[in-house]
Write an enzyme that holds these catalytic residues in place. Structure first.
Site, short mmCIF file in Angstrom:
data_model
loop_
_atom_site.label_atom_id
_atom_site.label_comp_id
_atom_site.label_asym_id
_atom_site.label_seq_id
_atom_site.Cartn_x
_atom_site.Cartn_y
_atom_site.Cartn_z
N CYS A 169 0.81 -1.23 0.00
CA CYS A 169 0.00 0.00 0.00
C CYS A 169 0.84 1.27 0.00
CB CYS A 169 -0.96 0.00 1.18
SG CYS A 169 -2.14 -1.34 1.06
N HIS A 173 -3.48 7.23 2.47
CA HIS A 173 -3.84 5.93 1.90
C HIS A 173 -5.24 5.57 2.39
CE1 HIS A 173 -3.94 1.84 0.71
NE2 HIS A 173 -3.76 1.35 1.92
N ASN A 202 -10.05 0.02 -1.01
CA ASN A 202 -8.59 0.09 -0.90
C ASN A 202 -7.97 -0.45 -2.19
OD1 ASN A 202 -5.90 -0.25 -0.28
ND2 ASN A 202 -6.25 -1.23 1.69
O1 UT7 Z 1 -4.08 -1.24 3.26
C1 UT7 Z 1 -3.01 -1.80 3.90
C2 UT7 Z 1 -3.17 -2.04 5.33
N1 UT7 Z 1 -4.46 -2.58 5.69
C3 UT7 Z 1 -5.17 -1.96 6.62
O2 UT7 Z 1 -4.79 -0.91 7.07
C4 UT7 Z 1 -6.41 -2.66 7.12
C5 UT7 Z 1 -6.41 -2.69 8.61
N2 UT7 Z 1 -7.53 -3.42 9.21
C6 UT7 Z 1 -8.81 -3.05 9.11
O3 UT7 Z 1 -9.14 -2.11 8.39
C7 UT7 Z 1 -9.83 -3.76 9.96
O4 UT7 Z 1 -9.17 -4.59 10.87
C8 UT7 Z 1 -10.87 -4.61 9.17
C9 UT7 Z 1 -11.79 -3.69 8.39
C10 UT7 Z 1 -10.14 -5.55 8.23
C11 UT7 Z 1 -11.73 -5.42 10.13
O5 UT7 Z 1 -12.37 -4.56 11.05
P1 UT7 Z 1 -12.27 -4.83 12.62
O6 UT7 Z 1 -13.04 -3.76 13.27
O7 UT7 Z 1 -10.82 -4.96 13.00
O8 UT7 Z 1 -13.03 -6.19 12.74
P2 UT7 Z 1 -12.54 -7.58 13.40
O9 UT7 Z 1 -11.68 -8.30 12.44
O10 UT7 Z 1 -12.03 -7.32 14.77
O11 UT7 Z 1 -13.92 -8.33 13.52
C12 UT7 Z 1 -14.97 -7.86 14.39
C13 UT7 Z 1 -16.16 -8.77 14.24
C14 UT7 Z 1 -15.82 -10.26 14.35
O12 UT7 Z 1 -16.93 -10.90 14.97
P3 UT7 Z 1 -16.92 -11.27 16.55
O13 UT7 Z 1 -15.71 -12.12 16.74
O14 UT7 Z 1 -16.81 -9.92 17.23
O15 UT7 Z 1 -18.22 -11.94 16.73
C15 UT7 Z 1 -15.71 -10.71 12.92
O16 UT7 Z 1 -15.96 -12.07 12.76
O17 UT7 Z 1 -16.74 -8.62 12.95
C16 UT7 Z 1 -16.78 -9.88 12.27
N3 UT7 Z 1 -16.50 -9.64 10.87
C17 UT7 Z 1 -17.46 -9.32 9.97
N4 UT7 Z 1 -18.78 -9.17 10.08
C18 UT7 Z 1 -19.46 -8.80 8.98
C19 UT7 Z 1 -15.28 -9.65 10.22
N5 UT7 Z 1 -15.44 -9.35 8.93
C20 UT7 Z 1 -16.77 -9.13 8.74
C21 UT7 Z 1 -17.55 -8.78 7.62
N6 UT7 Z 1 -18.87 -8.62 7.78
N7 UT7 Z 1 -17.02 -8.57 6.40
#
Ligand code: UT7
Length: 329
Positions: free
Chosen positions: A115, A255, A285
Site C-alpha cells: 500500500c 492511503h 482500498n
Molecule cells: O491497506 C493496507 C493495510 N491494511 C489496513 O490498514 C487494514 C487494517 N484493518 C482493518 O481495516 C480492519 O481490521 C478490518 C476492516 C479488516 C476489520 O475490522 P475490525 O473492526 O478490525 O473487525 P474484526 O476483524 O475485529 O472483527 C470484528 C467482528 C468479528 O466478529 P466477533 O468475533 O466480534 O463476533 C468478525 O468475525 O466482525 C466480524 N466480521 C465481519 N462481520 C461482517 C469480520 N469481517 C466481517 C464482515 N462482515 N465482512
C-alpha cells in the site's frame, strides 16, 4: 547553482467502470452494508474485466497525462509503477506500458511496497529528476486487487478494489514539488499481510492452487493497530521535521485503507476533515492506487503553493510520508 526539485506537473487516474457494491458482497459472503460502512467507510469498489490488467489502466494514465501536457509518449524518459499486482510476475508492468503507449525513449521498472507503493515509487522517481538524469518521469501507483482476493473470505474481499493513478514529475527551479520524505519498512510484520503462494518460497503447485495461500491473507486487527500508530506517527514526524503547523498544511492525502485510520491520522496532525482527501467510499482500498486517485479527483481544488502531506501504511510492513509544495495552478 539553483537547486532542482521534482515537481508534480500533471495528474491522471483510471478506474474500471464495473462496480461491486456492499449489497453485491452481502450475497456472496456473510456480511452487510451496515457492518462494512461502519468498520471501513467503504460503500463500493471497482472491478476490472477479466481480459484487462494493470497495464490497461496504466495506458489510460500515460495517455491522459500526455494529452493534458501536450506531449507524446516519446517525450517520456521513465515510467515507474508501484504495484503488487502487475500484469505478470515478470516482465514488469512498466515495460508493458512503455510498449503499449509507444514510449520508445523511456525505461522503467516496478516497485513493490504494497500500500506504500506509490510513495516509494514517487521518491524513487524524484531521485532521477533531482540528479538530472531524467526530465520527465511518470510515476504510477495501481493495483488489480481482484486478481489476488478470495471472494469467499469476508475479512479481505470487502476492503479491496481495482484502480490506478499517476503523476508526471518534472524539474522545478522555483522550489515547488517534493520537499521531504520519510520512508520506513519493518519486515517483521510480513506475516500479517501477505500473499503466501506464488513466490520462490512457495511457488504455485497442484497442492496449493485454489487454496487460501494463493490469495491475500490479512490479520486485520493487528494490521489496523500498526497502521493507526505508524501512519499518524510518520505524518506528525514529517510536519515537525519541516516546521509545519496544522494551519500550514492545506491537504492530507492519506492511503485509503480504513476511514478510522484516516481519521486518527488527521486528528494527530490537528487537521479538520475538510483538509483530508477521502474517496474510500467509492473505490475501497486500491493498494498503490489510493493516493494518486485522490490527487486526480482533487486536482481542481489544489492551489499552487499548497503544502500537501501524502501518507501511507501497508503490507511488509511499509509506511511513509511525503511533503509536497503543489506546483500546478
Ligand atoms: O491497506 C493496507 C493495510 N491494511 C489496513 O490498514 C487494514 C487494517 N484493518 C482493518 O481495516 C480492519 O481490521 C478490518 C476492516 C479488516 C476489520 O475490522 P475490525 O473492526 O478490525 O473487525 P474484526 O476483524 O475485529 O472483527 C470484528 C467482528 C468479528 O466478529 P466477533 O468475533 O466480534 O463476533 C468478525 O468475525 O466482525 C466480524 N466480521 C465481519 N462481520 C461482517 C469480520 N469481517 C466481517 C464482515 N462482515 N465482512
Amino acid at each position: 547553482m539553483t537547486k532542482i526539485t521534482a515537481s508534480i506537473t500533471a495528474v491522471h487516474g483510471a478506474v474500471p467502470p464495473n462496480k461491486l457494491t456492499n449489497e453485491d458482497l452481502s450475497k456472496m459472503v456473510d456480511t452487510n452494508d451496515e457492518w462494512i460502512v461502519s468498520r471501513t467507510g467503504i460503500k463500493e469498489r471497482r472491478i476490472i474485466d477479466k481480459d484487462k490488467a494493470l497495464s490497461d489502466l496504466g495506458v489510460e494514465i500515460v495517455e491522459g497525462i500526455c494529452k493534458k501536457k501536450g506531449i507524446t509518449p516519446l517525450d517520456i524518459d521513465m515510467i515507474i509503477v508501484g504495484t503488487i499486482s502487475g500484469d505478470h510476475r515478470f516482465p514488469s508492468t512498466s515495460n508493458i506500458i512503455c510498449d503499449k503507449v509507444g514510449a520508445k525513449n523511456a525505461w522503467g521498472f516496478d516497485v513493490n511496497a504494497a500500500c506504500s507503493g506509490f510513495l516509494f515509487a514517487l521518491t524513487t522517481g524524484q531521485q532521477f529528476i533531482e540528479n538530472q538524469s531524467a526530465k520527465r518521469v511518470i510515476v504510477i501507483g495501481g493495483d488489480i486487487m481482484s486478481s489476488v482476493i478470495d471472494y469467499t473470505d469476508r475479512a479481505t474481499c470487502i476492503i479491496f478494489g481495482d484502480g490506478a493513478g499517476g503523476v508526471l514529475l518534472e524539474p522545478d527551479e522555483e522550489g515547488f514539488g517534493i520537499q521531504d520524505s520519510i520512508m520506513k519498512v519493518d519486515g517483521a510484520g510480513r506475516e500479517f499481510l501477505i500473499q503466501h503462494a506464488g513466490g520462490s518460497l512457495s511457488p504455485i503447485t497442484k497442492e496449493n492452487v485454489e487454496t487460501p495461500a494463493m490469495y491475500v491473507h490479512q490479520e486485520g486487527k493487528t494490521v489496523f493497530k500498526f497502521a493507526v500508530t505508524n501512519m499518524a506517527d510518520v505524518s506528525e514526524a514529517i510536519m515537525k521535521k519541516n516546521n509545519l503547523s496544522s494551519d500550514d498544511v492545506a491537504w492530507l492525502v492519506p492511503h485509503q485503507a480504513n476511514l478510522r485510520i484516516i481519521d486518527a491520522t488527521a486528528r494527530r496532525m490537528g487537521l479538520s476533515k475538510d483538509k483530508v482527501m477521502i474517496n474510500i467510499e467509492k473505490y475501497g482500498n486500491t493498494t498503490s492506487g489510493t493516493i494518486p486517485l485522490c490527487l486526480w479527483e482533487w486536482e481542481d481544488k489544489l492551489k499552487k503553493g499548497d503544502n500537501i502531506i501524502l501518507a501511507a501504511f501497508g503490507g511488509g510492513f511499509t509506511w511513509g510520508a511525503i511533503y509536497i509544495k503543489w506546483a500546478i495552478g
